[in-house]
Design an enzyme around this catalytic site. Structure first.
Site, PDB file in Angstrom:
ATOM      1  N   TYR A 145     -18.223  -8.940 -23.104  1.00 52.48           N
ATOM      2  CA  TYR A 145     -18.718  -9.976 -24.031  1.00 52.48           C
ATOM      3  C   TYR A 145     -18.622 -11.361 -23.393  1.00 52.48           C
ATOM      4  O   TYR A 145     -19.601 -12.105 -23.354  1.00 52.48           O
ATOM      5  CB  TYR A 145     -17.928  -9.914 -25.342  1.00 52.48           C
ATOM      6  CG  TYR A 145     -18.552 -10.717 -26.454  1.00 52.48           C
ATOM      7  CD1 TYR A 145     -19.755 -10.324 -27.051  1.00 52.48           C
ATOM      8  CD2 TYR A 145     -17.951 -11.883 -26.923  1.00 52.48           C
ATOM      9  CE1 TYR A 145     -20.330 -11.062 -28.074  1.00 52.48           C
ATOM     10  CE2 TYR A 145     -18.522 -12.627 -27.948  1.00 52.48           C
ATOM     11  CZ  TYR A 145     -19.709 -12.217 -28.520  1.00 52.48           C
ATOM     12  OH  TYR A 145     -20.284 -12.951 -29.533  1.00 52.48           O
ATOM     13  N   LYS A 191     -21.808 -13.641 -22.291  1.00 52.81           N
ATOM     14  CA  LYS A 191     -22.006 -14.909 -23.002  1.00 52.81           C
ATOM     15  C   LYS A 191     -21.916 -16.101 -22.045  1.00 52.81           C
ATOM     16  O   LYS A 191     -22.583 -17.113 -22.249  1.00 52.81           O
ATOM     17  CB  LYS A 191     -21.015 -15.037 -24.158  1.00 52.81           C
ATOM     18  CG  LYS A 191     -21.292 -14.037 -25.295  1.00 52.81           C
ATOM     19  CD  LYS A 191     -22.689 -14.223 -25.889  1.00 52.81           C
ATOM     20  CE  LYS A 191     -22.942 -13.367 -27.112  1.00 52.81           C
ATOM     21  NZ  LYS A 191     -24.275 -13.566 -27.685  1.00 52.81           N
TER      22      LYS A 191
HETATM   23  P1  NAP Z   1     -24.485  -9.007 -36.557  1.00 48.21           P
HETATM   24  O1  NAP Z   1     -24.109  -9.341 -37.942  1.00 48.21           O
HETATM   25  O2  NAP Z   1     -23.998  -7.752 -35.935  1.00 48.21           O
HETATM   26  O3  NAP Z   1     -26.070  -9.098 -36.435  1.00 48.21           O
HETATM   27  C1  NAP Z   1     -26.704  -8.814 -35.225  1.00 48.21           C
HETATM   28  C2  NAP Z   1     -28.109  -8.296 -35.516  1.00 48.21           C
HETATM   29  O4  NAP Z   1     -28.732  -8.046 -34.239  1.00 48.21           O
HETATM   30  C3  NAP Z   1     -28.113  -6.979 -36.295  1.00 48.21           C
HETATM   31  O5  NAP Z   1     -29.145  -6.972 -37.247  1.00 48.21           O
HETATM   32  C4  NAP Z   1     -28.385  -5.959 -35.173  1.00 48.21           C
HETATM   33  O6  NAP Z   1     -29.039  -4.789 -35.629  1.00 48.21           O
HETATM   34  C5  NAP Z   1     -29.304  -6.743 -34.272  1.00 48.21           C
HETATM   35  N1  NAP Z   1     -29.364  -6.173 -32.937  1.00 48.21           N
HETATM   36  C6  NAP Z   1     -28.365  -5.578 -32.242  1.00 48.21           C
HETATM   37  N2  NAP Z   1     -28.837  -5.125 -31.060  1.00 48.21           N
HETATM   38  C7  NAP Z   1     -30.150  -5.440 -31.032  1.00 48.21           C
HETATM   39  C8  NAP Z   1     -31.176  -5.199 -30.082  1.00 48.21           C
HETATM   40  N3  NAP Z   1     -30.948  -4.530 -28.943  1.00 48.21           N
HETATM   41  N4  NAP Z   1     -32.427  -5.666 -30.341  1.00 48.21           N
HETATM   42  C9  NAP Z   1     -32.679  -6.304 -31.514  1.00 48.21           C
HETATM   43  N5  NAP Z   1     -31.748  -6.523 -32.463  1.00 48.21           N
HETATM   44  C10 NAP Z   1     -30.504  -6.095 -32.218  1.00 48.21           C
HETATM   45  O7  NAP Z   1     -23.979 -10.162 -35.552  1.00 48.21           O
HETATM   46  P2  NAP Z   1     -23.751 -11.744 -35.770  1.00 48.21           P
HETATM   47  O8  NAP Z   1     -22.314 -11.963 -35.944  1.00 48.21           O
HETATM   48  O9  NAP Z   1     -24.729 -12.292 -36.726  1.00 48.21           O
HETATM   49  O10 NAP Z   1     -24.100 -12.239 -34.282  1.00 48.21           O
HETATM   50  C11 NAP Z   1     -25.357 -12.794 -33.933  1.00 48.21           C
HETATM   51  C12 NAP Z   1     -25.211 -13.445 -32.575  1.00 48.21           C
HETATM   52  O11 NAP Z   1     -24.201 -14.470 -32.644  1.00 48.21           O
HETATM   53  C13 NAP Z   1     -24.766 -12.490 -31.468  1.00 48.21           C
HETATM   54  O12 NAP Z   1     -25.414 -12.833 -30.267  1.00 48.21           O
HETATM   55  C14 NAP Z   1     -23.275 -12.770 -31.352  1.00 48.21           C
HETATM   56  O13 NAP Z   1     -22.768 -12.456 -30.085  1.00 48.21           O
HETATM   57  C15 NAP Z   1     -23.245 -14.248 -31.635  1.00 48.21           C
HETATM   58  N6  NAP Z   1     -21.952 -14.758 -32.079  1.00 48.21           N
HETATM   59  C16 NAP Z   1     -21.386 -14.319 -33.246  1.00 48.21           C
HETATM   60  C17 NAP Z   1     -20.169 -14.855 -33.643  1.00 48.21           C
HETATM   61  C18 NAP Z   1     -19.485 -14.452 -34.928  1.00 48.21           C
HETATM   62  O14 NAP Z   1     -18.324 -14.857 -35.158  1.00 48.21           O
HETATM   63  N7  NAP Z   1     -20.109 -13.706 -35.806  1.00 48.21           N
HETATM   64  C19 NAP Z   1     -19.524 -15.819 -32.854  1.00 48.21           C
HETATM   65  C20 NAP Z   1     -20.133 -16.221 -31.675  1.00 48.21           C
HETATM   66  C21 NAP Z   1     -21.355 -15.699 -31.295  1.00 48.21           C
HETATM   67  P3  NAP Z   1     -28.138  -3.470 -35.928  1.00 48.21           P
HETATM   68  O15 NAP Z   1     -27.299  -3.829 -37.095  1.00 48.21           O
HETATM   69  O16 NAP Z   1     -29.154  -2.403 -36.186  1.00 48.21           O
HETATM   70  O17 NAP Z   1     -27.323  -3.234 -34.692  1.00 48.21           O
END
Ligand code: NAP
Length: 258
Positions: A154, A158
């Site tokens: 990760y 990132k």
């Molecule tokens: P999430 O709730 O897991 O949502 C991610 C979405 O992306 C889900 O709908 C997932 O679909 C989809 N996805 C996964 N793999 C994919 C692929 N190969 N092609 C297209 N869509 C795909 O995650 P989130 O927390 O919102 O995170 C969104 C972004 O923010 C990510 O890049 C994450 O690393 C970043 N981020 C999150 C946080 C945090 O605290 N939440 C902090 C820093 C950065 P499925 O459900 O079908 O897998």
């Protein structure tokens, strides 16, 4: 309406941060494309936002170049332009480096978090260059700027997003295309909730305990919401940020100060 008449596409838009970003662009007047592996989730998002035909859902796996190109072609065929592309889809896993190699997860996180972003940028660059304008926003993480144990995949991907963003930013700025990144801190989404569930199960804590401890470490004292990230994405994609290129901004409540 900062995005009236414009088109914004968001990967990973069915859930969490991506859904928050999609809603923000729709609220600010954009036609929006919800792109996700989870097609039903993307459809639900598009139905919520686009009763008047101003939202579409497309199934896309960012690890699959053909599905990316098909999505770009479909958006251009329907709406003739892509003004904003947000590379938000991402995955997370943990692995102790002393344990047996976990190549499947390593290859998948590279394919989704880094190669997928590269492929999306490649597919959307030419239509943006042809119009002489566009904005790409790449979602990294504070994990791209600081270290967490057992998160080599990760943190590595990132951090890679930040290098990719800077290189494309200086390459595309002369063509009127701005590329920037966002490094969210702890944001309440299904991804963060699954981290809480795993750690609480390992530690024998009540569900939610890890989130409470995490919130105490944030200078502002609470976990962020998808809208906290979406507001910064919308700013970077808007004309308000017309002179901002290659930056990586942290909506993180004060955790990382660089
Ligand atoms: P999430 O709730 O897991 O949502 C991610 C979405 O992306 C889900 O709908 C997932 O679909 C989809 N996805 C996964 N793999 C994919 C692929 N190969 N092609 C297209 N869509 C795909 O995650 P989130 O927390 O919102 O995170 C969104 C972004 O923010 C990510 O890049 C994450 O690393 C970043 N981020 C999150 C946080 C945090 O605290 N939440 C902090 C820093 C950065 P499925 O459900 O079908 O897998």
């Amino acid at each position: 309406m900062r995005f009236g008449g414009r088109v914004a596409a968001v990967t990973g838009a069915a859930s969490g941060i991506g859904l928050g970003i999609l809603r923000r662009f729709a609220r600010e007047g954009a036609r929006v494309a919800a792109l996700d592996l989870d097609f039903e989730g993307a459809q639900a998002a598009a139905e919520e936002l686009g009763g008047d035909g101003s939202a579409m859902a497309l199934q896309l796996d960012v690890a699959d170049g053909d599905s990316i190109q098909a999505a770009v072609d479909r958006i251009l065929a329907a709406w003739g332009r892509i003004d904003v592309w947000v590379n938000n889809a991402g995955i997370f896993y943990v692995h102790n480096i002393a344990d047996p190699p976990d190549m499947e997860n390593w290859e998948r996180i590279l394919a989704v978090n880094l190669t997928g972003m590269f492929l999306c940028c490649q597919a959307v660059t030419r239509p943006m260059m042809e119009r002489g304008s566009g904005s790409i926003v790449n979602i990294s993480s504070i994990a791209g700027k600081m270290a967490f144990p057992e998160e080599a995949g990760y943190c590595g991907t990132k951090a890679g997003v930040l290098g990719l963003t800077r290189s494309l930013a200086v390459e595309l700025a002369p063509h009127g295309v701005r590329v920037n990144a966002i490094c969210p801190g702890n944001i309440l989404t299904p991804m963060l909730q699954s981290v809480d569930a795993r750690i609480c199960a390992e530690e024998g804590w009540e569900p939610g305990t890890h989130l409470e401890k995490t919130a105490q470490e944030v200078p502002l004292g609470y976990i962020g919401q998808p809208e906290d990230v979406a507001a910064v994405v919308a700013f970077l994609a808007s004309d308000d940020a017309s002179y901002i290129v290659g930056q990586a901004i942290n909506p993180d409540g004060g955790l990382v100060l660089y």
